[in-house]
Design a protein around this motif. Structure first.
Motif, short mmCIF file in Angstrom:
data_model
loop_
_atom_site.label_atom_id
_atom_site.label_comp_id
_atom_site.label_asym_id
_atom_site.label_seq_id
_atom_site.Cartn_x
_atom_site.Cartn_y
_atom_site.Cartn_z
N VAL A 201 86.70 86.08 42.16
CA VAL A 201 86.46 87.27 42.97
C VAL A 201 87.51 88.35 42.68
O VAL A 201 87.20 89.52 42.49
N VAL A 202 88.77 87.92 42.60
CA VAL A 202 89.82 88.90 42.36
C VAL A 202 89.72 89.46 40.94
O VAL A 202 89.85 90.66 40.71
N MET A 203 89.44 88.57 39.97
CA MET A 203 89.32 89.03 38.59
C MET A 203 88.14 89.99 38.43
O MET A 203 88.21 90.96 37.69
N GLY A 204 87.06 89.68 39.13
CA GLY A 204 85.86 90.50 39.00
C GLY A 204 85.97 91.81 39.74
O GLY A 204 85.15 92.70 39.55
N GLY A 205 86.96 91.95 40.57
CA GLY A 205 87.07 93.15 41.39
C GLY A 205 86.45 92.86 42.74
O GLY A 205 85.30 92.44 42.82
N LEU A 206 87.22 93.10 43.79
CA LEU A 206 86.76 92.75 45.13
C LEU A 206 85.46 93.46 45.48
O LEU A 206 85.28 94.63 45.19
N GLY A 207 84.57 92.71 46.08
CA GLY A 207 83.34 93.31 46.56
C GLY A 207 82.34 93.63 45.48
O GLY A 207 81.31 94.23 45.74
N SER A 208 82.62 93.21 44.24
CA SER A 208 81.67 93.49 43.17
C SER A 208 80.98 92.19 42.76
O SER A 208 81.63 91.26 42.28
N LEU A 242 96.48 83.11 34.87
CA LEU A 242 95.69 84.31 34.62
C LEU A 242 95.46 85.07 35.93
O LEU A 242 95.53 86.29 35.99
N PHE A 243 95.21 84.29 36.99
CA PHE A 243 94.95 84.85 38.31
C PHE A 243 96.14 85.68 38.78
O PHE A 243 96.00 86.84 39.18
N ILE A 244 97.35 85.09 38.67
CA ILE A 244 98.55 85.81 39.10
C ILE A 244 98.72 87.07 38.25
O ILE A 244 99.02 88.15 38.76
N LEU A 245 98.48 86.93 36.94
CA LEU A 245 98.65 88.08 36.05
C LEU A 245 97.67 89.20 36.42
O LEU A 245 98.05 90.37 36.47
N VAL A 246 96.42 88.83 36.69
CA VAL A 246 95.43 89.85 37.05
C VAL A 246 95.82 90.53 38.37
O VAL A 246 95.78 91.76 38.49
N LEU A 247 96.25 89.71 39.34
CA LEU A 247 96.65 90.28 40.62
C LEU A 247 97.73 91.33 40.45
O LEU A 247 97.76 92.35 41.14
N ILE A 248 98.63 91.05 39.50
CA ILE A 248 99.79 91.94 39.38
C ILE A 248 99.50 93.16 38.51
O ILE A 248 99.83 94.28 38.86
N PHE A 249 98.84 92.91 37.36
CA PHE A 249 98.71 94.03 36.42
C PHE A 249 97.42 94.81 36.55
O PHE A 249 97.34 95.97 36.19
N LYS A 250 96.37 94.15 37.05
CA LYS A 250 95.10 94.87 37.14
C LYS A 250 94.46 94.52 38.49
O LYS A 250 93.43 93.85 38.54
N PRO A 251 95.12 94.93 39.58
CA PRO A 251 94.66 94.48 40.90
C PRO A 251 93.25 94.95 41.24
O PRO A 251 92.63 94.40 42.15
N SER A 252 92.72 95.92 40.53
CA SER A 252 91.35 96.33 40.82
C SER A 252 90.36 95.39 40.14
O SER A 252 89.15 95.55 40.27
N GLY A 253 90.86 94.40 39.42
CA GLY A 253 89.99 93.43 38.76
C GLY A 253 89.62 93.89 37.37
O GLY A 253 89.60 95.09 37.08
N ILE A 254 89.30 92.93 36.51
CA ILE A 254 88.97 93.30 35.13
C ILE A 254 87.67 94.09 35.07
O ILE A 254 87.54 95.05 34.34
N PHE A 255 86.71 93.68 35.89
CA PHE A 255 85.41 94.35 35.85
C PHE A 255 85.20 95.26 37.05
O PHE A 255 84.12 95.75 37.30
N GLY A 256 86.25 95.43 37.85
CA GLY A 256 86.09 96.20 39.09
C GLY A 256 86.10 97.69 38.84
O GLY A 256 86.49 98.17 37.78
N GLU A 257 85.64 98.43 39.86
CA GLU A 257 85.68 99.88 39.75
C GLU A 257 87.12 100.32 39.89
O GLU A 257 87.89 99.72 40.62
N GLU A 258 87.47 101.39 39.23
CA GLU A 258 88.82 101.92 39.38
C GLU A 258 89.00 102.44 40.80
O GLU A 258 88.05 102.88 41.44
N GLY A 259 90.22 102.38 41.25
CA GLY A 259 90.50 102.98 42.55
C GLY A 259 90.35 102.01 43.70
O GLY A 259 90.85 102.26 44.79
N LYS A 260 89.67 100.91 43.46
CA LYS A 260 89.55 99.93 44.55
C LYS A 260 90.64 98.89 44.32
O LYS A 260 90.47 97.96 43.55
N VAL A 261 91.77 99.13 44.93
CA VAL A 261 92.94 98.32 44.61
C VAL A 261 93.18 97.30 45.71
O VAL A 261 92.91 97.55 46.87
N VAL A 262 93.66 96.18 45.31
CA VAL A 262 93.98 95.09 46.23
C VAL A 262 95.03 95.53 47.24
O VAL A 262 96.02 96.12 46.87
#
Lengths: 262, 327
Positions: A201-208, A242-262
Motif C-alpha cells: 500500500v505504501v509503495m503503491g501510494g496511499l489510497g491508490s 525496500l519498505f523503509i527506503l520507499v517511506l523515506i525517499f519516495k513517501p508518495s509511493g512509487i506509483f502514487g500521484e505526486e503531492g499526496k505525501v505520507v
C-alpha cells in the motif's frame, strides 16, 4: 489506510478469521471454499461494521497512538483467541483441485493460484470502478482528500468510515477462502500477510488501488528473485528494507500521484 | 501545591516498596521470578517511554534493541569467553549506534508511518538473527553456559537477578526523572506537542530525538543482556519477537505515558497478574493471559487514554485538596 488515515494492525487477523471461517465451513458442512466465499464475505463485512462502530469510531480525532494500539490490542486478542479455541496446529483442507495445474506450452500454472490472480485483478478493477463512478465511492475519495470539506458538503463521514472499513474486511472475506486450498491456517498467519500488505500500500501510494496492485506485483517479483539469488530466508528482509527506503525517499509511493505525501 | 504532588509521589513509591518488600523477603523462586520479570519490564517499558512517551514517537521495533543486547553479550560470552558485564556494555553500545542510525533515518516519518517503519526494522533484525546461522545459530538459539559467580553475571539464587533488575529499573527511572526536568526532555515534549512551533523558536527537535533514541536503545539492550543471563538461553523468538515490541508500549500506555513512574506502575499492575494467571492456568489455556493484556489495553485506551498512574495521582491530589479545605 489512505482514506481513514488509520492503520489497522489487526487487518491480518481478519484474514486469519476469514481463513478459519472457510476452513470450518469445509470441515463441518463440506462447503467448497470457492462456494463459501459467498458466506464469508457478508460475515466479514458485518464484522468490519461492528469493529468500526465499537473500536475504531471512538479513536477517530484522538491522538495517533490510540488507534495504533487499539488495533494492536485487537490483533493480540484475536490471535490468542484463535489459539485458545482452535489450538496452534497448522490446519489445511484436502481438495482435489489444490494441486491442479494448467499448461501453456512449457509453462504450467497452478490453477488455484491462477484463480486468485484473476479474482484479485477483477476485485481491484471493481473497487476502482466503485471509487470513481458511484456516489459512495466519490464520497470516500472526498473524505480521504479533506475530511472537513467533505463533511461540509453533506457527506456523512461516519458512514463513509464504516463502509470503507467494512469493505476492507469484506475483501479479506474473498481472500480467505481463495487462499485456503493452497495455504495452511494457524493463529499467527495474519502477521505474514499484513506486513506485505502495508508494504504494497505504501509503495503503491496511499489510497491508490492501481498503485497497490502494481506494487504487489513488484513485491512478488522481488521476493522470487531475491529468494533465487540470495538465501530464501532473507527475501522478506529485502522487501522490508525496500519498505523503509520507499517511506523515506519516495513517501508518495512509487506509483502514487505526486503531492499526496505520507 | 508542589509539595503535595511530591508528597503523593512519595506515597506511591512507598506503596510500591510495600508491594516489593514482602516478596523480597520471601525466598520463594516462583515469586522471585515474577518479581524479576516485573522489574525488568518496568525498566524496559520505561526505556520505550523515553521515546514513545516524551517525544510521542511510537516505536514498534524495540525488540530489535533488546535482541541486539541479548545476542551480543551471549555470543561474546560463548565465543570469546568475555564477561557479560563487558558484553552488556558492548551490546548496549552497538544497540545505541543502531538506535541513532535508525532514528536519523526514520524520524522524518510521522505518526503511524514511523511505527510501521520501526516494525519493519524489527522484523529485519529478527530475520537476520534467524538466517545468519554461522553466527547466531539460527532458530536453535544460544545456550549460555557459565559457572555461577559475579564475574560471569550468573547466580544460583534468583534474588541476585531481582536486585540486578531493580538497579536496572532505578537507572531507567533516574533517566526519566532527568528528562522530566532537563532541556533535552523539554525539547522532546515540545516536539510531541507542536513540532513547527518548537522549530520556529530554534529548537533542534530532530537532534534531541536522535540522542534519546540512542539512550533508549542503549538501555533496552542492557535489559536484553539481563534477560539472557537470567534465562541462560536465547533464541530469535524469545528476544526478538514482535510480542516484545508490543508489550513494552502496552505497559507504558496502561501505566501512563510521558512520566517516569507510569511504566513502573503499569508493570506492577499487569506483570504479576498475567504471570500468575499463566502459571495457574498452565498450558491448557495458553494465550489467555495475552487476551487479558489486549482487553486491558483497549479498555484503558478508550476510557483513560492518559494512563492509570496520572489519573490516580490526580485523584489523590484532589482528595488531599478537599481534605485540606475542610480543615
Amino acid at each position: 489506510m489512505g482514506v481513514m488515515d488509520i492503520t489497522n494492525f489487526a487487518h491480518g487477523e481478519y484474514l486469519m478469521l476469514s481463513l478459519y471461517a472457510s476452513f470450518w465451513l469445509f470441515e463441518f458442512f463440506h462447503i467448497d471454499p470457492y462456494l463459501s466465499v459467498l458466506l464469508v464475505i457478508p460475515l466479514m463485512f458485518l464484522l468490519g461494521l461492528l469493529t468500526e462502530k465499537f473500536l475504531i469510531r471512538p479513536t477517530i480525532g484522538k491522538p495517533m497512538f490510540i488507534h495504533i494500539f487499539v488495533t494492536l490490542g485487537l490483533s493480540v486478542i484475536l490471535q490468542n483467541l484463535a489459539l485458545l479455541l482452535w489450538s496452534g496446529n497448522f490446519r489445511t483442507i484436502q481438495v482435489p483441485f489444490a494441486t491442479h495445474t494448467i499448461n501453456f506450452g512449457d509453462i504450467s500454472i497452478s490453477t488455484p493460484r491462477l484463480i486468485i490472480f484473476m479474482v484479485t485483478l477483477t476485485v481491484a478493477y471493481l473497487i476502482h470502478l466503485f471509487l470513481n463512478y458511484t456516489w459512495m465511492g466519490k464520497a470516500i475519495r472526498a473524505t480521504s482528500q479533506n475530511r472537513n470539506s467533505a463533511q461540509l458538503m453533506g457527506i456523512n463521514i461516519n458512514r463513509v468510515f464504516m463502509v470503507t472499513f467494512a469493505l476492507g474486511t469484506a475483501c479479506l472475506g474473498i481472500a480467505g477462502p481463495l487462499l485456503m486450498p493452497i495455504y495452511y491456517v494457524y493463529p499467527t498467519i495474519g502477521f505474514q500477510f499484513v506486513l506485505v500488505a502495508f508494504v504494497a500500500v505504501v509503495m503503491g501510494g496511499l489510497g491508490s488501488v492501481k498503485g497497490a496492485v502494481l506494487a504487489s506485483m513488484l513485491i512478488g517479483i522481488i521476493e522470487t528473485l531475491s529468494g533465487y539469488f540470495l538465501d530464501p530466508a532473507m527475501k522478506q528482509a529485502i522487501y522490508f528494507l525496500l519498505f523503509i527506503l520507499v517511506l523515506i525517499f519516495k513517501p508518495s509511493g512509487i506509483f502514487g500521484e505526486e503531492g499526496k505525501v505520507v | 501545591m508542589l509539595e503535595k504532588i511530591i508528597n503523593n509521589k512519595v506515597k506511591i513509591i512507598a506503596f510500591l516498596i510495600f508491594v516489593i518488600a514482602p516478596s523480597l523477603l520471601s525466598k520463594d523462586d516462583f515469586y522471585a521470578g515474577i518479581l524479576f520479570q516485573t522489574l525488568l519490564w518496568a525498566g524496559m517499558s520505561g526505556t520505550w517511554n523515553l521515546l514513545g512517551g516524551y517525544a510521542g514517537q511510537f516505536s514498534l521495533g524495540h525488540a530489535a534493541f533488546f535482541g541486539i543486547g541479548a545476542y551480543t553479550s551471549s555470543l561474546l560470552a560463548s565465543g570469546l569467553h568475555l564477561t557479560p558485564w563487558l558484553g552488556m556494555l558492548a551490546g548496549a553500545s552497538l544497540s545505541a549506534m543502531v538506535g541513532v542510525i535508525l532514528g536519523a533515518i526514520c524520524f522524518r516519518l510521522r505518526g503511524h508511518f514511523f511505527s510501521l517503519a520501526t516494525l519493519a526494522f524489527g522484523q529485519i533484525v529478527y530475520i537476520i538473527a534467524l538466517s545468519w546461522r554461522s553466527v547466531t545459530n539460527g532458530s536453535e538459539g544460544v545456550l549460555i553456559m557459565s559457572s555461577p559467580g559475579w564475574s560471569e553475571m550468573a547466580f544460583n539464587s534468583k534474588m541476585a537477578y531481582v536486585y540486578l533488575a531493580l538497579i536496572y529499573m532505578l537507572i531507567v527511572v533516574g533517566v526519566s526523572f532527568y528528562l522530566d526536568r532537563s532541556r533535552l526532555g523539554y525539547f522532546l515534549v515540545a516536539y510531541r506537542e507542536n513540532d513547527e512551533a518548537a522549530r520556529a523558536i530554534g529548537v533542534n527537535t530532530f537532534l534531541a530525538r536522535v540522542i534519546v533514541s540512542g539512550i533508549s536503545a542503549f538501555l533496552m539492550a542492557a535489559g536484553g543482556t539481563l534477560y539472557a543471563q537470567y534465562m541462560y538461553y536465547i533464541d530469535p523468538d524469545s528476544v526478538l519477537s514482535i510480542a516484545l515490541s508490543v508489550q513494552a508500549p502496552l505497559i507504558a500506555i496502561v501505566g501512563g505515558l510521558g512520566g517516569a513512574l507510569g511504566p513502573v506502575f503499569g508493570s506492577f499492575l499487569i506483570l504479576p497478574m498475567t504471570q500468575m494467571l499463566r502459571a495457574w492456568l498452565g498450558t491448557s489455556f495458553s494465550g489467555l493471559h495475552l487476551i487479558i493484556y489486549g482487553v486491558i489495553l483497549i479498555v484503558v485506551l478508550l476510557l483513560i487514554p492518559e494512563g492509570i498512574f496520572p489519573k490516580l495521582t490526580e485523584y489523590l491530589k484532589k482528595r488531599t485538596e478537599k481534605e485540606n479545605s475542610k480543615c
